[in-house]
Scaffold this motif. Structure first.
Motif, PDB file in Angstrom:
ATOM      1  N   MET A 131       0.851  -1.192   0.000  1.00  0.00           N
ATOM      2  CA  MET A 131       0.000   0.000   0.000  1.00  0.00           C
ATOM      3  C   MET A 131       0.886   1.241   0.000  1.00  0.00           C
ATOM      4  O   MET A 131       1.866   1.312   0.745  1.00  0.00           O
ATOM      5  N   ASN A 132       0.557   2.225  -0.860  1.00  0.00           N
ATOM      6  CA  ASN A 132       1.340   3.446  -0.984  1.00  0.00           C
ATOM      7  C   ASN A 132       0.512   4.675  -0.609  1.00  0.00           C
ATOM      8  O   ASN A 132      -0.711   4.644  -0.652  1.00  0.00           O
ATOM      9  N   VAL A 133       1.214   5.762  -0.268  1.00  0.00           N
ATOM     10  CA  VAL A 133       0.549   7.009   0.097  1.00  0.00           C
ATOM     11  C   VAL A 133       1.148   8.150  -0.707  1.00  0.00           C
ATOM     12  O   VAL A 133       2.357   8.164  -0.988  1.00  0.00           O
ATOM     13  N   LEU A 134       0.309   9.102  -1.079  1.00  0.00           N
ATOM     14  CA  LEU A 134       0.752  10.322  -1.748  1.00  0.00           C
ATOM     15  C   LEU A 134       0.460  11.507  -0.840  1.00  0.00           C
ATOM     16  O   LEU A 134      -0.682  11.714  -0.433  1.00  0.00           O
ATOM     17  N   ILE A 135       1.507  12.267  -0.513  1.00  0.00           N
ATOM     18  CA  ILE A 135       1.355  13.493   0.276  1.00  0.00           C
ATOM     19  C   ILE A 135       1.532  14.669  -0.677  1.00  0.00           C
ATOM     20  O   ILE A 135       2.594  14.837  -1.286  1.00  0.00           O
ATOM     21  N   ILE A 136       0.480  15.469  -0.818  1.00  0.00           N
ATOM     22  CA  ILE A 136       0.538  16.631  -1.710  1.00  0.00           C
ATOM     23  C   ILE A 136       0.867  17.860  -0.877  1.00  0.00           C
ATOM     24  O   ILE A 136       0.053  18.338  -0.089  1.00  0.00           O
ATOM     25  N   GLY A 137       2.091  18.349  -1.024  1.00  0.00           N
ATOM     26  CA  GLY A 137       2.566  19.481  -0.235  1.00  0.00           C
ATOM     27  C   GLY A 137       3.707  19.059   0.664  1.00  0.00           C
ATOM     28  O   GLY A 137       3.527  18.232   1.551  1.00  0.00           O
ATOM     29  N   GLY A 138       4.882  19.638   0.431  1.00  0.00           N
ATOM     30  CA  GLY A 138       6.064  19.263   1.216  1.00  0.00           C
ATOM     31  C   GLY A 138       6.475  20.336   2.203  1.00  0.00           C
ATOM     32  O   GLY A 138       7.674  20.540   2.446  1.00  0.00           O
ATOM     33  N   GLY A 139       5.478  21.020   2.775  1.00  0.00           N
ATOM     34  CA  GLY A 139       5.779  22.005   3.818  1.00  0.00           C
ATOM     35  C   GLY A 139       6.138  21.312   5.123  1.00  0.00           C
ATOM     36  O   GLY A 139       6.394  20.110   5.152  1.00  0.00           O
ATOM     37  N   ASN A 140       6.129  22.070   6.218  1.00  0.00           N
ATOM     38  CA  ASN A 140       6.535  21.502   7.510  1.00  0.00           C
ATOM     39  C   ASN A 140       5.739  20.261   7.871  1.00  0.00           C
ATOM     40  O   ASN A 140       6.310  19.202   8.171  1.00  0.00           O
ATOM     41  N   MET A 141       4.405  20.363   7.833  1.00  0.00           N
ATOM     42  CA  MET A 141       3.583  19.240   8.271  1.00  0.00           C
ATOM     43  C   MET A 141       3.639  18.077   7.278  1.00  0.00           C
ATOM     44  O   MET A 141       3.664  16.913   7.679  1.00  0.00           O
ATOM     45  N   GLY A 142       3.701  18.401   5.990  1.00  0.00           N
ATOM     46  CA  GLY A 142       3.798  17.355   4.981  1.00  0.00           C
ATOM     47  C   GLY A 142       5.067  16.542   5.141  1.00  0.00           C
ATOM     48  O   GLY A 142       5.047  15.299   5.081  1.00  0.00           O
ATOM     49  N   MET A 143       6.188  17.229   5.376  1.00  0.00           N
ATOM     50  CA  MET A 143       7.460  16.528   5.542  1.00  0.00           C
ATOM     51  C   MET A 143       7.516  15.766   6.865  1.00  0.00           C
ATOM     52  O   MET A 143       8.102  14.684   6.948  1.00  0.00           O
ATOM     53  N   VAL A 144       6.897  16.323   7.889  1.00  0.00           N
ATOM     54  CA  VAL A 144       6.832  15.618   9.175  1.00  0.00           C
ATOM     55  C   VAL A 144       6.066  14.311   9.020  1.00  0.00           C
ATOM     56  O   VAL A 144       6.489  13.258   9.527  1.00  0.00           O
ATOM     57  N   MET A 145       4.948  14.380   8.301  1.00  0.00           N
ATOM     58  CA  MET A 145       4.156  13.176   8.075  1.00  0.00           C
ATOM     59  C   MET A 145       4.960  12.146   7.291  1.00  0.00           C
ATOM     60  O   MET A 145       4.952  10.955   7.613  1.00  0.00           O
ATOM     61  N   ALA A 146       5.691  12.606   6.281  1.00  0.00           N
ATOM     62  CA  ALA A 146       6.491  11.698   5.459  1.00  0.00           C
ATOM     63  C   ALA A 146       7.558  10.996   6.308  1.00  0.00           C
ATOM     64  O   ALA A 146       7.717   9.769   6.241  1.00  0.00           O
ATOM     65  N   LYS A 147       8.281  11.776   7.101  1.00  0.00           N
ATOM     66  CA  LYS A 147       9.350  11.200   7.929  1.00  0.00           C
ATOM     67  C   LYS A 147       8.782  10.259   8.980  1.00  0.00           C
ATOM     68  O   LYS A 147       9.375   9.211   9.277  1.00  0.00           O
ATOM     69  N   SER A 148       7.636  10.624   9.550  1.00  0.00           N
ATOM     70  CA  SER A 148       7.022   9.784  10.577  1.00  0.00           C
ATOM     71  C   SER A 148       6.515   8.474   9.980  1.00  0.00           C
ATOM     72  O   SER A 148       6.684   7.401  10.561  1.00  0.00           O
ATOM     73  N   LEU A 149       5.904   8.570   8.805  1.00  0.00           N
ATOM     74  CA  LEU A 149       5.397   7.372   8.138  1.00  0.00           C
ATOM     75  C   LEU A 149       6.540   6.473   7.680  1.00  0.00           C
ATOM     76  O   LEU A 149       6.403   5.254   7.609  1.00  0.00           O
ATOM     77  N   LEU A 150       7.681   7.093   7.392  1.00  0.00           N
ATOM     78  CA  LEU A 150       8.854   6.321   6.982  1.00  0.00           C
ATOM     79  C   LEU A 150       9.307   5.389   8.105  1.00  0.00           C
ATOM     80  O   LEU A 150       9.789   4.283   7.855  1.00  0.00           O
ATOM     81  N   ASP A 151       9.137   5.850   9.337  1.00  0.00           N
ATOM     82  CA  ASP A 151       9.538   5.050  10.500  1.00  0.00           C
ATOM     83  C   ASP A 151       8.534   3.956  10.834  1.00  0.00           C
ATOM     84  O   ASP A 151       8.793   3.107  11.681  1.00  0.00           O
ATOM     85  N   SER A 152       7.370   3.999  10.186  1.00  0.00           N
ATOM     86  CA  SER A 152       6.344   2.993  10.429  1.00  0.00           C
ATOM     87  C   SER A 152       6.346   1.985   9.278  1.00  0.00           C
ATOM     88  O   SER A 152       7.069   2.139   8.299  1.00  0.00           O
ATOM     89  N   ASP A 153       5.548   0.975   9.414  1.00  0.00           N
ATOM     90  CA  ASP A 153       5.446  -0.035   8.356  1.00  0.00           C
ATOM     91  C   ASP A 153       4.078   0.015   7.676  1.00  0.00           C
ATOM     92  O   ASP A 153       3.615  -0.984   7.129  1.00  0.00           O
ATOM     93  N   ILE A 154       3.443   1.176   7.699  1.00  0.00           N
ATOM     94  CA  ILE A 154       2.097   1.290   7.138  1.00  0.00           C
ATOM     95  C   ILE A 154       2.131   1.237   5.613  1.00  0.00           C
ATOM     96  O   ILE A 154       1.318   0.567   4.989  1.00  0.00           O
ATOM     97  N   PHE A 155       3.091   1.962   5.014  1.00  0.00           N
ATOM     98  CA  PHE A 155       3.130   2.082   3.553  1.00  0.00           C
ATOM     99  C   PHE A 155       4.436   1.548   2.971  1.00  0.00           C
ATOM    100  O   PHE A 155       5.492   1.641   3.591  1.00  0.00           O
ATOM    101  N   ASP A 156       4.339   1.018   1.765  1.00  0.00           N
ATOM    102  CA  ASP A 156       5.516   0.524   1.048  1.00  0.00           C
ATOM    103  C   ASP A 156       6.271   1.668   0.384  1.00  0.00           C
ATOM    104  O   ASP A 156       7.494   1.712   0.390  1.00  0.00           O
TER     105      ASP A 156
END
Length: 263
Positions: free
Chosen positions: A1-26
């Motif tokens: 399962m993949n995720v698309l984050i539209i917007g790489g501002g502070n919160m967008g990048m925080v979500m990306a880095k946090s999700l990277l540490d999880s195993d939710i998305f490939d």
């Protein structure tokens, strides 16, 4: 399962880095035009433009752009996104009704996070429309848990209250800390020490409030000795009606949130 984050501002990048540490998305796709915000991480893929390939390849779409950019974004996204995909918006003040109108989308989740999510200590209030399944709600919970705590609400107007309280709340505490530090400096304490005293006092009091079996009034009275220093300060706060000042400020924030969301 993949995720698309539209917007790489502070919160967008925080979500990306946090999700990277999880195993939710490939895979984690981020649509961000500013290449200076790009970072090289395994499982993270950047794109300067919103295109059909990354939208089709993502099971979850997260809108993390500024509220004023949502209308423009919708023009591109509407023709690309399958209305049956899970859409999560963290754009402050944008109602589910507006998102549905702009995108003609079926499954929408509106989230109000706050900035302590930057250190995974945030609290997010969220609401899902009736088309979001229980399984999809579990996915939302997993995503938001990567940022801190999460609470699901059943009425969308509650998200306006959350915006005024916890969404804007960190700024209120920073404002108080600024005042604490200023008066400490005026009383002769060095700024770095004043900052440490103020921050650690706030953290300690919050932790005590969180874990103590006593209510807040009891905790306050435990510090307020008769005829003591704390009592003198509390007398001034009550004379100035500080509680009313905070109530008025938070209510104004709530009214502004309602105005922005059109509710």
């Amino acid at each position: 399962m993949n995720v698309l984050i539209i917007g790489g501002g502070n919160m967008g990048m925080v979500m990306a880095k946090s999700l990277l540490d999880s195993d939710i998305f490939d895979k984690i796709y981020i649509c961000e035009k500013n290449k200076e915000k790009w970072l090289s991480r395994k499982k993270i893929f950047f794109s300067v433009d919103l295109n059909k390939k990354i939208v089709d390849d993502s099971s979850v779409i997260i809108i993390a752009v500024k509220p004023q950019d949502v209308s423009v974004l919708s023009g591109s996204l509407k023709s690309l996104i399958d209305p049956r995909k899970l859409l999560i918006s963290i754009a402050a003040g944008i109602s589910m009704k507006k998102l549905k109108t702009l995108l003609n989308h079926q499954k929408i989740v509106r989230v109000m996070p706050n900035t302590p999510a930057l250190i995974k200590s945030g609290i997010s209030g969220w609401i899902a429309n009736k088309n979001v399944t229980d399984h999809e709600k579990k996915i939302v919970k997993k995503i938001l848990s990567c940022l801190g705590k999460e609470i699901e609400f059943k009425k969308e107007d509650d998200i306006n209250s959350v915006t005024a309280l916890s969404g804007s709340g960190p700024a209120y505490f920073f404002y108080i800390l600024e005042s604490f530090i200023k008066i400490s400096k005026d009383l002769g304490i060095k700024e770095n020490i004043a900052k440490t005293l103020a921050i650690e006092t706030m953290i300690g009091a919050a932790q005590l409030a969180k874990f103590s079996k006593d209510d807040l009034l009891t905790l306050r009275k435990n510090v307020t000795s008769k005829g003591g220093t704390t009592e003198k300060a509390i007398e001034v706060f009550e004379k100035k009606k500080m509680n009313k000042v905070f109530e008025e400020g938070i209510r104004k924030a709530y009214e502004k949130a309602k105005e922005i969301s059109g509710s």
